[in-house]
Write an enzyme that holds these catalytic residues in place. Structure first.
Site, PDB file in Angstrom:
ATOM      1  N   LYS A 178      28.730 -11.955 -27.057  1.00 45.15           N
ATOM      2  CA  LYS A 178      29.060 -10.619 -26.537  1.00 45.15           C
ATOM      3  C   LYS A 178      27.864 -10.090 -25.765  1.00 45.15           C
ATOM      4  O   LYS A 178      26.848  -9.719 -26.348  1.00 45.15           O
ATOM      5  CB  LYS A 178      29.386  -9.641 -27.660  1.00 45.15           C
ATOM      6  CG  LYS A 178      29.867  -8.306 -27.083  1.00 45.15           C
ATOM      7  CD  LYS A 178      29.632  -7.127 -27.988  1.00 45.15           C
ATOM      8  CE  LYS A 178      28.471  -6.241 -27.587  1.00 45.15           C
ATOM      9  NZ  LYS A 178      28.468  -5.661 -26.255  1.00 45.15           N
ATOM     10  N   GLU A 253      15.837  -9.350 -33.373  1.00 47.24           N
ATOM     11  CA  GLU A 253      14.680  -9.049 -32.511  1.00 47.24           C
ATOM     12  C   GLU A 253      14.864  -7.616 -32.044  1.00 47.24           C
ATOM     13  O   GLU A 253      15.769  -7.333 -31.258  1.00 47.24           O
ATOM     14  CB  GLU A 253      14.663  -9.979 -31.285  1.00 47.24           C
ATOM     15  CG  GLU A 253      14.477 -11.448 -31.595  1.00 47.24           C
ATOM     16  CD  GLU A 253      13.056 -11.793 -31.977  1.00 47.24           C
ATOM     17  OE1 GLU A 253      12.152 -10.951 -31.777  1.00 47.24           O
ATOM     18  OE2 GLU A 253      12.839 -12.895 -32.493  1.00 47.24           O
ATOM     19  N   CYS A 287      11.230  -4.727 -24.382  1.00 43.74           N
ATOM     20  CA  CYS A 287      10.867  -4.560 -25.783  1.00 43.74           C
ATOM     21  C   CYS A 287       9.357  -4.676 -25.942  1.00 43.74           C
ATOM     22  O   CYS A 287       8.778  -4.123 -26.861  1.00 43.74           O
ATOM     23  CB  CYS A 287      11.564  -5.598 -26.626  1.00 43.74           C
ATOM     24  SG  CYS A 287      11.340  -7.249 -25.983  1.00 43.74           S
ATOM     25  N   GLU A 388      10.312   4.730 -29.740  1.00 45.39           N
ATOM     26  CA  GLU A 388      10.526   3.903 -28.548  1.00 45.39           C
ATOM     27  C   GLU A 388      11.277   4.723 -27.503  1.00 45.39           C
ATOM     28  O   GLU A 388      12.387   5.178 -27.757  1.00 45.39           O
ATOM     29  CB  GLU A 388      11.337   2.653 -28.911  1.00 45.39           C
ATOM     30  CG  GLU A 388      11.416   1.652 -27.782  1.00 45.39           C
ATOM     31  CD  GLU A 388      12.227   0.419 -28.156  1.00 45.39           C
ATOM     32  OE1 GLU A 388      13.300   0.554 -28.756  1.00 45.39           O
ATOM     33  OE2 GLU A 388      11.764  -0.693 -27.813  1.00 45.39           O
TER      34      GLU A 388
HETATM   35  P1  NAP Z   1      21.387  -1.743 -28.508  1.00 48.98           P
HETATM   36  O1  NAP Z   1      21.978  -0.441 -28.155  1.00 48.98           O
HETATM   37  O2  NAP Z   1      20.916  -1.956 -29.888  1.00 48.98           O
HETATM   38  O3  NAP Z   1      22.477  -2.846 -28.112  1.00 48.98           O
HETATM   39  C1  NAP Z   1      22.246  -4.223 -28.189  1.00 48.98           C
HETATM   40  C2  NAP Z   1      23.554  -4.960 -28.284  1.00 48.98           C
HETATM   41  O4  NAP Z   1      24.213  -4.641 -29.504  1.00 48.98           O
HETATM   42  C3  NAP Z   1      24.538  -4.604 -27.176  1.00 48.98           C
HETATM   43  O5  NAP Z   1      25.258  -5.760 -26.814  1.00 48.98           O
HETATM   44  C4  NAP Z   1      25.423  -3.581 -27.864  1.00 48.98           C
HETATM   45  O6  NAP Z   1      26.680  -3.448 -27.281  1.00 48.98           O
HETATM   46  C5  NAP Z   1      25.522  -4.182 -29.242  1.00 48.98           C
HETATM   47  N1  NAP Z   1      25.924  -3.246 -30.297  1.00 48.98           N
HETATM   48  C6  NAP Z   1      25.812  -1.886 -30.310  1.00 48.98           C
HETATM   49  N2  NAP Z   1      26.304  -1.396 -31.471  1.00 48.98           N
HETATM   50  C7  NAP Z   1      26.748  -2.443 -32.198  1.00 48.98           C
HETATM   51  C8  NAP Z   1      27.357  -2.590 -33.477  1.00 48.98           C
HETATM   52  N3  NAP Z   1      27.636  -1.535 -34.244  1.00 48.98           N
HETATM   53  N4  NAP Z   1      27.679  -3.824 -33.904  1.00 48.98           N
HETATM   54  C9  NAP Z   1      27.402  -4.915 -33.160  1.00 48.98           C
HETATM   55  N5  NAP Z   1      26.837  -4.851 -31.929  1.00 48.98           N
HETATM   56  C10 NAP Z   1      26.501  -3.621 -31.457  1.00 48.98           C
HETATM   57  O7  NAP Z   1      20.156  -2.081 -27.559  1.00 48.98           O
HETATM   58  P2  NAP Z   1      20.095  -1.963 -25.981  1.00 48.98           P
HETATM   59  O8  NAP Z   1      20.128  -0.502 -25.646  1.00 48.98           O
HETATM   60  O9  NAP Z   1      21.084  -2.844 -25.349  1.00 48.98           O
HETATM   61  O10 NAP Z   1      18.659  -2.603 -25.685  1.00 48.98           O
HETATM   62  C11 NAP Z   1      17.461  -1.905 -25.849  1.00 48.98           C
HETATM   63  C12 NAP Z   1      16.811  -2.216 -27.181  1.00 48.98           C
HETATM   64  O11 NAP Z   1      16.646  -3.613 -27.341  1.00 48.98           O
HETATM   65  C13 NAP Z   1      15.419  -1.662 -27.298  1.00 48.98           C
HETATM   66  O12 NAP Z   1      15.254  -1.113 -28.585  1.00 48.98           O
HETATM   67  C14 NAP Z   1      14.522  -2.859 -27.128  1.00 48.98           C
HETATM   68  O13 NAP Z   1      13.248  -2.748 -27.701  1.00 48.98           O
HETATM   69  C15 NAP Z   1      15.334  -3.911 -27.765  1.00 48.98           C
HETATM   70  N6  NAP Z   1      14.938  -5.240 -27.308  1.00 48.98           N
HETATM   71  C16 NAP Z   1      14.254  -6.051 -28.173  1.00 48.98           C
HETATM   72  C17 NAP Z   1      13.817  -7.305 -27.775  1.00 48.98           C
HETATM   73  C18 NAP Z   1      13.079  -8.212 -28.715  1.00 48.98           C
HETATM   74  O14 NAP Z   1      13.067  -9.416 -28.472  1.00 48.98           O
HETATM   75  N7  NAP Z   1      12.455  -7.728 -29.770  1.00 48.98           N
HETATM   76  C19 NAP Z   1      14.089  -7.740 -26.476  1.00 48.98           C
HETATM   77  C20 NAP Z   1      14.786  -6.888 -25.620  1.00 48.98           C
HETATM   78  C21 NAP Z   1      15.212  -5.655 -26.055  1.00 48.98           C
HETATM   79  P3  NAP Z   1      26.901  -2.345 -26.121  1.00 48.98           P
HETATM   80  O15 NAP Z   1      26.115  -2.808 -24.961  1.00 48.98           O
HETATM   81  O16 NAP Z   1      28.355  -2.391 -25.902  1.00 48.98           O
HETATM   82  O17 NAP Z   1      26.404  -1.031 -26.657  1.00 48.98           O
END
Ligand code: NAP
Ligand code: MG
Length: 497
Positions: A178, A253, A287, A388
């Site tokens: 997904k 992650e 991130c 963040e």
């Molecule tokens: P996010 O809102 O947590 O979403 C990540 C993924 O999870 C998306 O595909 C999202 O779908 C899905 N998702 C949301 N709610 C869910 C649920 N209840 N159950 C299952 N899946 C769900 O994060 P983001 O806004 O896309 O990305 C930014 C974040 O990612 C930041 O916090 C960043 O630090 C972190 N990040 C971490 C790393 C690392 O390697 N540590 C790397 C890159 C990014 P939708 O898109 O449909 O909401």
């Protein structure tokens, strides 16, 4: 005339299909919200069920394909990514806004990861050890786990899915993927390439839709044995909870609040270059982005002057223009979040030295642009130094010495990346040892991980796994221990002495 947006479909069991609901969603260019990139199926639980059952059915056959042969397919994937690199990079810039140099880098990371996985097909080492009994051998091998749910964020729309999907496949697992709602087209490109490279039907499936519907359905499906997730710590906790209930393996992650330390003896220009790239690369939406700049008092004013001068001169605009240095934020709500934090910072008493506003010059009026923003006089416990923000906002904190710098950098719930600029080898090693983070760069910015090394963080940044390099293969395999007794008699471990 505007081109008609492309219509995308889910890929389930080797076929491109609509969602059963027939509902769709649109995706827009963050640098120009009038431009629609594509129309995607808004999938539901039933679509996930189809994808999981296809992946489950494909698993027994795929796991029997020898790992070097599975690797061959990934070699082909790497070659196709090389061929289509420019096309994908352009699509990615349109879809998520980061500048073209960075989107080329994002695809390159996928290429490197695919070649690494290809090589791993002829390694995937187990171990042998002596037995405590005579005429007996003990060996361990790696076995696939089954259907893997892959849930990814939007900021590295190719690289992050490849970090997960390629090792998962190489190890003999099957996948339901997904992609993030903000970057579905890139996810689709990746699956198209896997198909063109000859991945058998059912082995990889993509289901578009929201985290709430599609993500949740993946997490709670009894036949999904593992969930690999990259995203926010908030969603990560939810995933860990559901996976915990189902006793599924999950690798997380999550977020970061990464700091760069600049000591008095640092090479000033190098440290400024690193801070700019760390803070404003990908418009701060990494991130590993640097959002806390921890500067020693002796170099403080010289450093801040230079840093702000350079931040002011960054060229902002549409990332397809090769000379642009910073693109837009991903969407309206992200821009609102960034702006909200700027207001919080001001109320907390930090001094806004530069930025803090929407950037709306010329053609940027129709995009989610924001100025590079620098706060000074920030207290280490201010919210802007703790939470963040995921945007081009830097909080500068002044410190008296290395010990205070390390104390400040460790004053965080997160622990992903970190950096120190100094010419003193003793201080550099002290920092590398004492900083609580998965990654420390010495005389380099907080961003720039290479695909063949472990990647991940401590504390709220994850749950102890490491992607990248050889360590990601521990996520996607189960150890099997095999004892072979060729003594032709009953031998009893711990009892025959
Ligand atoms: P996010 O809102 O947590 O979403 C990540 C993924 O999870 C998306 O595909 C999202 O779908 C899905 N998702 C949301 N709610 C869910 C649920 N209840 N159950 C299952 N899946 C769900 O994060 P983001 O806004 O896309 O990305 C930014 C974040 O990612 C930041 O916090 C960043 O630090 C972190 N990040 C971490 C790393 C690392 O390697 N540590 C790397 C890159 C990014 P939708 O898109 O449909 O909401
Ligand atoms: Mg989100």
């Amino acid at each position: 005339m505007a081109k008609k947006p492309k219509i995308y479909k889910n890929y389930i069991n080797g076929r491109w299909v609509n969602s059963k609901s027939d509902e769709t969603f649109k995706n827009r260019n963050p640098a120009n919200w009038d431009e629609i990139i594509g129309i995607f199926p808004k999938s539901k639980k039933e679509d996930v069920e189809d994808a999981v059952s296809a992946a489950k059915e494909a698993f027994p056959k795929w796991r029997k394909v020898p790992a070097p042969k599975r690797g061959e397919i990934l070699r082909k994937v790497a070659e196709l990514l090389v061929e289509r690199k420019e096309e994908i990079a352009k699509l990615m810039t349109k879809e998520m806004g980061k500048i073209i140099k960075e989107t080329r880098g994002d695809v390159q990371e996928g290429i490197d990861t695919a070649f690494y996985a290809f090589g791993e097909g002829r390694r995937l080492f187990g171990e042998t050890t002596p037995s405590e009994l005579p005429n007996k051998v003990c060996i361990t091998t790696r076995q696939p786990i089954g259907v893997c749910g892959i849930i990814s964020p939007w900021n590295f729309p190719i690289a992050i899915p490849t970090w997960k999907i390629f090792p998962a496949l190489l190890c003999g697992n099957t996948v339901v993927f997904k992609p993030a709602t903000a970057t579905p087209a890139c996810g689709g490109k990746l699956v198209e390439i896997l198909e063109d490279a000859g991945i058998p039907k059912g082995v990889v499936n993509i289901v578009y839709g929201s985290g709430r519907e599609v993500g949740e359905a993946i997490l709670s499906h009894k036949d999904v044995r593992l969930v690999s997730f990259t995203g926010s710590s908030l969603v990560g906790r939810r995933i860990a909870e559901i996976c915990g209930k189902g006793l599924k393996r999950c690798s997380l992650e999550l977020g970061g609040k990464n700091g760069q330390i600049v000591l008095d003896d640092a090479n000033l220009y190098l440290a400024v270059d690193g801070a700019l790239w760390g803070a404003f690369g990908t418009t701060g939406q990494r991130c590993t982005a640097m959002s806390r700049l921890i500067v020693q008092k002796g170099i403080y004013s010289k450093f801040i002057d230079k840093f702000v001068e350079r931040a002011k001169s960054l060229k902002i605009g549409n990332g397809l223009n090769e000379s642009v240095e910073m693109g837009p934020l991903i969407n309206e709500s992200q821009r609102e979040t960034v702006h909200k934090y700027v207001e919080i910072g001001k109320k907390e008493g930090a001094r806004l030295l530069y930025g803090g506003k929407f950037y709306e010059k010329g053609s940027c009026k129709k995009g989610w642009f924001y100025e590079p923003t620098v706060f000074v006089d920030v207290g280490p416990n201010f919210r802007i130094a703790q939470e963040e923000i995921f945007g081009p906002v830097v909080s500068v904190i002044e410190v008296k010495d290395i010990d205070e710098a390390i104390e400040v950098i460790n004053n965080s719930f997160y622990g992903l990346s970190s950096s120190i600029y100094t010419q003193n080898v003793n201080l550099a090693f002290k920092a590398a040892e004492q900083i609580e983070a998965g990654i420390t760069y010495v005389n380099g910015p907080t961003i720039g991980a290479e695909c063949h090394l472990p990647f991940g963080g401590v504390k709220d940044t994850g749950n102890g796994h490491r992607e990248g390099g050889w360590t990601v293969y521990d996520i996607f395999t189960e150890w099997k221990t095999v004892y072979v007794d060729y003594s032709a008699k009953l031998q009893k471990a711990q009892i025959d002495t």
